[in-house]
Design a protein around this motif. Sequence first.
Motif, mmCIF file in Angstrom:
data_model
loop_
_atom_site.group_PDB
_atom_site.id
_atom_site.type_symbol
_atom_site.label_atom_id
_atom_site.label_comp_id
_atom_site.label_asym_id
_atom_site.label_seq_id
_atom_site.Cartn_x
_atom_site.Cartn_y
_atom_site.Cartn_z
ATOM 1 N N ALA A 44 -1.547 -13.119 -13.547
ATOM 2 C CA ALA A 44 -1.318 -12.228 -12.598
ATOM 3 C C ALA A 44 -2.130 -12.447 -11.376
ATOM 4 C CB ALA A 44 -1.823 -10.743 -13.040
ATOM 5 N N THR A 45 -1.543 -12.430 -10.094
ATOM 6 C CA THR A 45 -2.207 -12.578 -8.991
ATOM 7 C C THR A 45 -1.808 -11.565 -8.002
ATOM 8 O OG1 THR A 45 -0.525 -13.982 -8.025
ATOM 9 C CG2 THR A 45 -2.048 -15.006 -9.302
ATOM 10 N N ALA A 46 -2.614 -11.546 -6.870
ATOM 11 C CA ALA A 46 -2.449 -10.287 -5.968
ATOM 12 C C ALA A 46 -1.070 -10.402 -5.340
ATOM 13 C CB ALA A 46 -3.307 -10.482 -4.688
ATOM 14 N N HIS A 47 -0.269 -11.557 -5.256
ATOM 15 C CA HIS A 47 1.242 -11.393 -4.870
ATOM 16 C C HIS A 47 1.981 -12.054 -5.613
ATOM 17 C CE1 HIS A 47 -1.112 -10.560 -1.003
ATOM 18 N NE2 HIS A 47 -1.745 -11.518 -1.255
ATOM 19 N N PRO A 48 3.459 -11.670 -5.798
ATOM 20 C CA PRO A 48 4.415 -12.121 -6.623
ATOM 21 C C PRO A 48 4.486 -13.631 -6.329
ATOM 22 C CG PRO A 48 5.065 -10.146 -5.745
ATOM 23 C CD PRO A 48 3.718 -10.454 -4.937
ATOM 24 N N GLU A 49 4.503 -14.059 -5.391
ATOM 25 C CA GLU A 49 5.015 -15.379 -5.168
ATOM 26 C C GLU A 49 3.931 -16.460 -5.556
ATOM 27 O OE1 GLU A 49 3.300 -13.898 -1.048
ATOM 28 O OE2 GLU A 49 4.799 -13.190 -2.860
ATOM 29 N N THR A 50 2.441 -15.888 -5.318
ATOM 30 C CA THR A 50 1.375 -17.048 -5.803
ATOM 31 C C THR A 50 1.210 -16.865 -7.344
ATOM 32 O OG1 THR A 50 -0.142 -14.986 -5.531
ATOM 33 C CG2 THR A 50 0.093 -16.609 -3.857
ATOM 34 N N ALA A 51 1.652 -15.712 -7.780
ATOM 35 C CA ALA A 51 2.103 -15.519 -9.388
ATOM 36 C C ALA A 51 2.793 -16.614 -10.109
ATOM 37 C CB ALA A 51 2.243 -14.176 -9.673
ATOM 38 N N GLN A 52 4.144 -16.683 -9.478
ATOM 39 C CA GLN A 52 5.012 -17.491 -9.946
ATOM 40 C C GLN A 52 4.515 -18.923 -9.658
ATOM 41 O OE1 GLN A 52 8.078 -16.855 -11.399
ATOM 42 N NE2 GLN A 52 7.956 -14.582 -11.192
ATOM 43 N N ALA A 53 4.115 -19.339 -8.828
ATOM 44 C CA ALA A 53 3.414 -20.741 -8.605
ATOM 45 C C ALA A 53 2.342 -21.092 -9.442
ATOM 46 C CB ALA A 53 2.912 -20.704 -7.226
ATOM 47 N N ALA A 54 1.629 -20.198 -9.767
ATOM 48 C CA ALA A 54 0.542 -20.132 -11.187
ATOM 49 C C ALA A 54 1.391 -20.259 -12.342
ATOM 50 C CB ALA A 54 -0.251 -18.941 -11.017
ATOM 51 N N LYS A 55 2.339 -19.474 -12.550
ATOM 52 C CA LYS A 55 3.045 -19.630 -13.814
ATOM 53 C C LYS A 55 3.729 -20.900 -13.893
ATOM 54 C CE LYS A 55 7.448 -18.127 -15.610
ATOM 55 N NZ LYS A 55 8.993 -17.233 -15.661
ATOM 56 N N GLN A 89 2.662 -23.832 -12.659
ATOM 57 C CA GLN A 89 1.648 -24.657 -12.860
ATOM 58 C C GLN A 89 0.970 -24.604 -14.206
ATOM 59 O OE1 GLN A 89 -2.021 -24.924 -10.338
ATOM 60 N NE2 GLN A 89 -1.467 -27.088 -10.094
ATOM 61 N N ILE A 90 0.788 -23.753 -14.631
ATOM 62 C CA ILE A 90 0.071 -23.339 -16.014
ATOM 63 C C ILE A 90 1.437 -23.723 -17.207
ATOM 64 C CG2 ILE A 90 -0.731 -21.766 -17.759
ATOM 65 C CD1 ILE A 90 -1.873 -20.278 -15.280
ATOM 66 N N GLY A 91 2.514 -23.271 -16.873
ATOM 67 C CA GLY A 91 3.729 -23.424 -17.866
ATOM 68 C C GLY A 91 3.670 -22.191 -18.896
ATOM 69 N N CYS A 92 3.199 -21.023 -18.430
ATOM 70 C CA CYS A 92 3.152 -19.896 -19.328
ATOM 71 C C CYS A 92 4.523 -19.255 -19.105
ATOM 72 C CB CYS A 92 1.922 -18.999 -18.902
ATOM 73 S SG CYS A 92 1.974 -18.309 -17.263
ATOM 74 N N GLU A 93 4.600 -17.953 -19.917
ATOM 75 C CA GLU A 93 5.843 -17.356 -19.879
ATOM 76 C C GLU A 93 6.172 -16.276 -18.549
ATOM 77 O OE1 GLU A 93 6.775 -15.484 -23.648
ATOM 78 O OE2 GLU A 93 5.840 -17.037 -24.628
ATOM 79 N N LEU A 94 5.150 -15.501 -18.581
ATOM 80 C CA LEU A 94 5.210 -14.632 -17.439
ATOM 81 C C LEU A 94 4.342 -14.538 -16.309
ATOM 82 C CD1 LEU A 94 4.910 -11.727 -20.357
ATOM 83 C CD2 LEU A 94 6.982 -12.299 -19.299
ATOM 84 N N ALA A 95 4.962 -13.744 -15.234
ATOM 85 C CA ALA A 95 3.970 -13.750 -14.003
ATOM 86 C C ALA A 95 4.072 -12.149 -13.575
ATOM 87 C CB ALA A 95 4.518 -14.757 -12.939
ATOM 88 N N TYR A 96 2.996 -11.889 -13.178
ATOM 89 C CA TYR A 96 2.970 -10.451 -12.600
ATOM 90 C C TYR A 96 2.074 -10.406 -11.079
ATOM 91 C CZ TYR A 96 3.635 -8.974 -17.376
ATOM 92 O OH TYR A 96 4.246 -8.797 -18.668
ATOM 93 N N GLY A 97 2.677 -9.693 -10.360
ATOM 94 C CA GLY A 97 2.036 -9.251 -8.937
ATOM 95 C C GLY A 97 0.847 -8.121 -9.109
ATOM 96 N N ASP A 98 1.059 -7.622 -10.256
ATOM 97 C CA ASP A 98 0.042 -6.437 -10.566
ATOM 98 C C ASP A 98 -0.555 -6.711 -11.729
ATOM 99 O OD1 ASP A 98 -1.164 -3.959 -11.175
ATOM 100 O OD2 ASP A 98 0.401 -2.834 -10.208
ATOM 101 N N TYR A 99 -2.187 -6.782 -11.817
ATOM 102 C CA TYR A 99 -2.742 -7.111 -13.046
ATOM 103 C C TYR A 99 -2.482 -5.823 -14.302
ATOM 104 C CZ TYR A 99 -6.491 -3.509 -11.812
ATOM 105 O OH TYR A 99 -7.056 -2.676 -11.432
ATOM 106 N N ARG A 100 -2.274 -4.601 -13.676
ATOM 107 C CA ARG A 100 -1.978 -3.754 -14.672
ATOM 108 C C ARG A 100 -0.904 -3.859 -15.751
ATOM 109 N NH1 ARG A 100 -3.075 -1.848 -9.838
ATOM 110 N NH2 ARG A 100 -4.983 -0.618 -9.302
#
Length: 430
Positions: free
Chosen positions: A44-55, A57-68
């Motif tokens: 999870a990151t502050a913005h959906p687009e950065t979360a998708q980029a992180a996902k 790079q990591i190779g994980c399943e899920l990306a969130y724009g809200d940590y909750r």
Amino acid sequence: MTQKSLNVGLVGYGMIGKVHAYAHQVLPWYAPELPVVGKIKAVATAHPETAQAAKAQIGCELAYGDYRELINNPEIDVVDICAPNAEHFPILKEALAAQKHVYCEKPIVASQSEGVALQKDLGFIKRAKTNAVAFHLRGFAALRRAKELIDEGRLGQLLQYRAAYRHSSMLDPTTPWRWKNSDSGGVILDLASHLFDLVLWLIGTPAYVWAQTQTATPVRPLRRLNPGELVSDAPVQRVTSEDSVVVVTRGLAGAPRLVARRPCAKIMEHRENLGTDPNVMPIAVGAVKNPASLVGIVEATKLAPGTEDELTLEIGGTRGAIRFSLMNSHYLEFFDATEPSGAYGGESGWKKLACGGRYPSPESDFPSPKSTTGWLRAHVASLASFYRGIADGCVYGADFEQALAVQSILNAVYNSAVTNNRIYLDPSNC
């Protein structure tokens, strides 16, 4: 051996988030005997687009724009907090309430009020699942060996220590403003937190602190300057954090812990400072009114020309001393004052202990024990201690209670710098 894998939710993916992601991904290689490890399932990151980029790079399943959303996912077992300091408090409170294991980048919180609020919830924190703060310098084998030497009484009663962490990143007044130049940043939280964690872990809580801070540049540009531009040509923001701090400490709060009192032919400690048990002695003289009371100097700065990531630690006692440098972290230097001197030096002198990658099982089995230790390796070791704690139901690193004790010292440092007074952490020791 089959390792149990827990699902990890990573909150934040700046520089330190990438470090934590790396540590999670390589830990099974370094510690194949650990019963439990983690695999990043969501970020999870502050913005959906950065979360998708992180996902990606990591190779994980899920990306969130809200940590909750990440915390409320029932498949997430571990929440790893790598967000900016000011965001730690709400994230860790929600993660604890959701009954997740929590691993949080230091500092645990960013303000005195947040620390006080968490301290009030200490009973709840103790009943929560495994939690730890990434004071990763405890992960260096050389510093773990330093703790062994101190606890074994090899340094005798401690007399003085000097701890310094030096960077040069705030020397240039054109360096753009970022969140570490705000109230939730600064070298006290960023660098001095590491130093005081080592002091607390190796020695104990000081009886008092007396601090002086410095800020070299009052305002910084909000962007990088173009060639030929001046700071006045760009929008600026005021710097509200400190670039440097120097702290003098004295004594120890509460009763000093006891360390081994080793037989020695020499008289190394004054009998008035030893206590009555012939097998143990106080780690140091803690009462500030006693002339032999422990004295320390702690310096954290980002105004040191020519430095990179330079932490040095020196601790001296009645029977010996240790020296450590982060720039030469393979070794711990040890001087044994009980060794006989004589013509041409005798047996007396500094020894370089090759600590390297010599970690005990199950926390490490890769690479070879003689491999040179680096900054990232200490983060892996810190994470290994966290997962070992989950498996054993014990505390092997700095848990939230210890991190809050560090935070109390940092709060006293802030208060001392503002008031220019000694701030006592143990009022009975005034």
